[in-house]
Design a protein around this motif. Sequence first.
Motif, PDB file in Angstrom:
ATOM      1  N   SER A 115       0.778  -1.305   0.068  1.00 17.89           N
ATOM      2  CA  SER A 115       0.011   0.182   0.107  1.00 17.89           C
ATOM      3  C   SER A 115       1.000   1.339  -0.018  1.00 17.89           C
ATOM      4  CB  SER A 115      -0.989   0.050   1.401  1.00 17.89           C
ATOM      5  OG  SER A 115      -0.177   0.004   2.429  1.00 17.89           O
ATOM      6  N   PRO A 116       0.352   2.142  -0.712  1.00 20.74           N
ATOM      7  CA  PRO A 116       1.242   3.540  -0.764  1.00 20.74           C
ATOM      8  C   PRO A 116       1.056   4.385   0.533  1.00 20.74           C
ATOM      9  CG  PRO A 116      -0.825   3.918  -1.922  1.00 20.74           C
ATOM     10  CD  PRO A 116      -0.802   2.394  -1.419  1.00 20.74           C
ATOM     11  N   ARG A 117       2.016   4.918   1.055  1.00 22.29           N
ATOM     12  CA  ARG A 117       2.165   5.703   2.212  1.00 22.29           C
ATOM     13  C   ARG A 117       1.762   7.399   1.858  1.00 22.29           C
ATOM     14  NH1 ARG A 117       6.657   4.430   6.402  1.00 22.29           N
ATOM     15  NH2 ARG A 117       6.267   2.129   6.764  1.00 22.29           N
ATOM     16  N   GLU A 118       1.013   7.819   2.579  1.00 21.34           N
ATOM     17  CA  GLU A 118       0.785   9.325   2.681  1.00 21.34           C
ATOM     18  C   GLU A 118       1.956  10.035   2.218  1.00 21.34           C
ATOM     19  OE1 GLU A 118      -2.061  11.133   5.142  1.00 21.34           O
ATOM     20  OE2 GLU A 118      -3.705   9.391   4.921  1.00 21.34           O
ATOM     21  N   SER A 119       3.076  10.019   3.053  1.00 25.32           N
ATOM     22  CA  SER A 119       4.225  10.673   2.951  1.00 25.32           C
ATOM     23  C   SER A 119       5.240  10.397   1.855  1.00 25.32           C
ATOM     24  CB  SER A 119       5.040  10.796   4.498  1.00 25.32           C
ATOM     25  OG  SER A 119       5.364   9.264   4.829  1.00 25.32           O
ATOM     26  N   GLY A 120       4.975   9.374   1.037  1.00 23.62           N
ATOM     27  CA  GLY A 120       5.764   8.784   0.173  1.00 23.62           C
ATOM     28  C   GLY A 120       6.321   7.427   0.310  1.00 23.62           C
ATOM     29  N   GLY A 121       6.514   6.651  -0.628  1.00 25.12           N
ATOM     30  CA  GLY A 121       6.994   5.507  -0.596  1.00 25.12           C
ATOM     31  C   GLY A 121       5.803   4.381  -0.391  1.00 25.12           C
ATOM     32  N   PHE A 122       6.250   3.056  -0.010  1.00 26.50           N
ATOM     33  CA  PHE A 122       5.174   2.245   0.048  1.00 26.50           C
ATOM     34  C   PHE A 122       5.570   1.406   1.442  1.00 26.50           C
ATOM     35  CE2 PHE A 122       5.481   3.297  -4.318  1.00 26.50           C
ATOM     36  CZ  PHE A 122       4.179   3.090  -4.764  1.00 26.50           C
ATOM     37  N   THR A 123       4.226   0.642   1.641  1.00 24.48           N
ATOM     38  CA  THR A 123       4.357  -0.299   2.830  1.00 24.48           C
ATOM     39  C   THR A 123       4.143  -1.738   2.353  1.00 24.48           C
ATOM     40  OG1 THR A 123       3.822   1.491   4.376  1.00 24.48           O
ATOM     41  CG2 THR A 123       3.430  -0.966   4.972  1.00 24.48           C
ATOM     42  N   ALA A 124       5.279  -2.502   2.536  1.00 24.74           N
ATOM     43  CA  ALA A 124       4.867  -3.818   2.252  1.00 24.74           C
ATOM     44  C   ALA A 124       4.534  -4.670   3.591  1.00 24.74           C
ATOM     45  CB  ALA A 124       6.075  -4.676   1.767  1.00 24.74           C
ATOM     46  N   ARG A 125       3.291  -5.259   3.790  1.00 23.92           N
ATOM     47  CA  ARG A 125       2.906  -6.175   4.652  1.00 23.92           C
ATOM     48  C   ARG A 125       3.074  -7.546   4.390  1.00 23.92           C
ATOM     49  NH1 ARG A 125      -0.318  -2.042   5.019  1.00 23.92           N
ATOM     50  NH2 ARG A 125       0.097  -0.441   6.613  1.00 23.92           N
ATOM     51  N   MET A 126       3.361  -8.462   5.313  1.00 21.39           N
ATOM     52  CA  MET A 126       3.685  -9.857   4.812  1.00 21.39           C
ATOM     53  C   MET A 126       2.963 -10.783   6.122  1.00 21.39           C
ATOM     54  SD  MET A 126       7.269  -9.574   3.050  1.00 21.39           S
ATOM     55  CE  MET A 126       7.206  -7.790   3.960  1.00 21.39           C
ATOM     56  N   LEU A 135       0.952 -16.341  12.718  1.00 20.25           N
ATOM     57  CA  LEU A 135       2.342 -16.745  13.335  1.00 20.25           C
ATOM     58  C   LEU A 135       3.342 -15.278  13.174  1.00 20.25           C
ATOM     59  CD1 LEU A 135       2.835 -20.115  11.930  1.00 20.25           C
ATOM     60  CD2 LEU A 135       2.459 -19.545  14.007  1.00 20.25           C
ATOM     61  N   LEU A 136       3.308 -14.916  12.080  1.00 17.79           N
ATOM     62  CA  LEU A 136       4.284 -13.759  11.861  1.00 17.79           C
ATOM     63  C   LEU A 136       3.523 -12.744  11.114  1.00 17.79           C
ATOM     64  CD1 LEU A 136       7.238 -12.898  11.739  1.00 17.79           C
ATOM     65  CD2 LEU A 136       7.417 -13.956   9.999  1.00 17.79           C
ATOM     66  N   THR A 137       3.713 -11.520  11.289  1.00 16.61           N
ATOM     67  CA  THR A 137       3.258 -10.398  10.648  1.00 16.61           C
ATOM     68  C   THR A 137       4.668  -9.247  10.520  1.00 16.61           C
ATOM     69  OG1 THR A 137       1.245 -10.331  11.290  1.00 16.61           O
ATOM     70  CG2 THR A 137       2.087  -8.403  10.294  1.00 16.61           C
ATOM     71  N   LEU A 138       5.019  -9.068   9.161  1.00 20.25           N
ATOM     72  CA  LEU A 138       6.362  -8.129   9.043  1.00 20.25           C
ATOM     73  C   LEU A 138       5.648  -7.021   8.214  1.00 20.25           C
ATOM     74  CD1 LEU A 138       8.811 -10.748   7.674  1.00 20.25           C
ATOM     75  CD2 LEU A 138       8.904  -9.420   9.942  1.00 20.25           C
ATOM     76  N   GLU A 139       6.192  -5.963   8.696  1.00 23.43           N
ATOM     77  CA  GLU A 139       5.844  -4.547   7.936  1.00 23.43           C
ATOM     78  C   GLU A 139       7.241  -3.728   7.616  1.00 23.43           C
ATOM     79  OE1 GLU A 139       3.327  -0.630   8.850  1.00 23.43           O
ATOM     80  OE2 GLU A 139       2.218  -2.308   9.319  1.00 23.43           O
ATOM     81  N   PHE A 140       7.462  -3.492   6.343  1.00 21.08           N
ATOM     82  CA  PHE A 140       8.525  -2.851   5.824  1.00 21.08           C
ATOM     83  C   PHE A 140       8.108  -1.431   5.324  1.00 21.08           C
ATOM     84  CE2 PHE A 140       9.869  -7.183   6.155  1.00 21.08           C
ATOM     85  CZ  PHE A 140      11.333  -7.019   6.846  1.00 21.08           C
ATOM     86  N   PHE A 141       9.061  -0.447   5.327  1.00 15.80           N
ATOM     87  CA  PHE A 141       8.845   0.518   4.418  1.00 15.80           C
ATOM     88  C   PHE A 141       9.774   0.150   3.203  1.00 15.80           C
ATOM     89  CE2 PHE A 141      11.015   4.415   2.974  1.00 15.80           C
ATOM     90  CZ  PHE A 141       9.888   5.092   2.552  1.00 15.80           C
ATOM     91  N   CYS A 142       9.084   0.706   1.905  1.00 15.85           N
ATOM     92  CA  CYS A 142       9.912   0.656   0.740  1.00 15.85           C
ATOM     93  C   CYS A 142      10.061   1.977   0.047  1.00 15.85           C
ATOM     94  CB  CYS A 142       9.427  -0.775   0.015  1.00 15.85           C
ATOM     95  SG  CYS A 142       9.235  -2.147   0.678  1.00 15.85           S
ATOM     96  N   GLY A 143      11.183   2.195  -0.662  1.00 19.37           N
ATOM     97  CA  GLY A 143      11.047   3.384  -1.278  1.00 19.37           C
ATOM     98  C   GLY A 143      10.377   3.607  -2.842  1.00 19.37           C
ATOM     99  N   SER A 144      10.157   2.340  -2.965  1.00 14.37           N
ATOM    100  CA  SER A 144       9.131   2.038  -4.480  1.00 14.37           C
ATOM    101  C   SER A 144       8.489   0.847  -4.244  1.00 14.37           C
ATOM    102  CB  SER A 144      10.345   1.804  -5.843  1.00 14.37           C
ATOM    103  OG  SER A 144      10.950   0.795  -5.704  1.00 14.37           O
ATOM    104  N   GLN A 145       7.464   1.049  -5.087  1.00 17.86           N
ATOM    105  CA  GLN A 145       6.701  -0.107  -5.592  1.00 17.86           C
ATOM    106  C   GLN A 145       7.288  -1.500  -5.760  1.00 17.86           C
ATOM    107  OE1 GLN A 145       3.013   0.666  -7.610  1.00 17.86           O
ATOM    108  NE2 GLN A 145       2.060  -1.210  -6.918  1.00 17.86           N
ATOM    109  N   GLU A 146       8.164  -1.321  -6.726  1.00 20.58           N
ATOM    110  CA  GLU A 146       9.065  -2.335  -7.420  1.00 20.58           C
ATOM    111  C   GLU A 146       9.751  -3.105  -6.049  1.00 20.58           C
ATOM    112  OE1 GLU A 146       9.406   0.791  -8.462  1.00 20.58           O
ATOM    113  OE2 GLU A 146       8.026   0.401 -10.474  1.00 20.58           O
ATOM    114  N   GLN A 147      10.322  -2.424  -5.097  1.00 19.98           N
ATOM    115  CA  GLN A 147      11.320  -2.951  -3.999  1.00 19.98           C
ATOM    116  C   GLN A 147      10.028  -3.593  -3.170  1.00 19.98           C
ATOM    117  OE1 GLN A 147      12.469  -0.170  -1.048  1.00 19.98           O
ATOM    118  NE2 GLN A 147      14.307  -1.467  -0.651  1.00 19.98           N
TER     119      GLN A 147
END
Length: 178
Positions: A115-126, A135-147
């Motif tokens: 999902s896109p972030r309002e401040s720019g970049g994207f959030t990848a949730r797994m 069992l596990l939830t991970l959330e990362f900030f990503c600079g681009s949608q491709e990343q």
Amino acid sequence: MARYGFIHDKLDIKFLILYLMARVAAPIDFPTLTELTMCDEGVDYFDFAEAVSELVNSDHLTLKNGLYEITEKGRSNGAVCESSLPYSVKHKCSANLVKLNGILRRNAQVRAEISPRESGGFTARMFLDDDGGNLLTLEFFCGSQEQAQRLADGFKTKPERVYNEVLSALLAGEDSET
């Protein structure tokens, strides 16, 4: 043209569809339903497509977001009629369903969203789940949608490895770090 196989008319195809749909682990799309139903040489594609449409119109199946699911009406009516399906057809269906249900269960337990972030970049949730829950939830900030997509794809490919590596890193003693 003479049909070979055990399924001979549209009513037989409807029974087969209801039999299959009562046993799939999750809603499925039309191509997957087609592949499962074409397990007998007697199934005609055009009769099959028409039968699916009729089952949706009669509320035996629902169609939401391109996925078919059996209704309670379809489940109960299908259970009454499934004894009319030949054993050899049921046997072929069972083998195909085992493979498909394994994939469907894994897909339900291993998920990722971007999902896109309002401040720019994207959030990848797994997410990695089992029958008991998350069992596990991970959330990362990503600079681009491709990343973000690369992270999500990598997680989906080897979720068990990610889970084990995170556990190993968290449970490792301080003296093992260098």
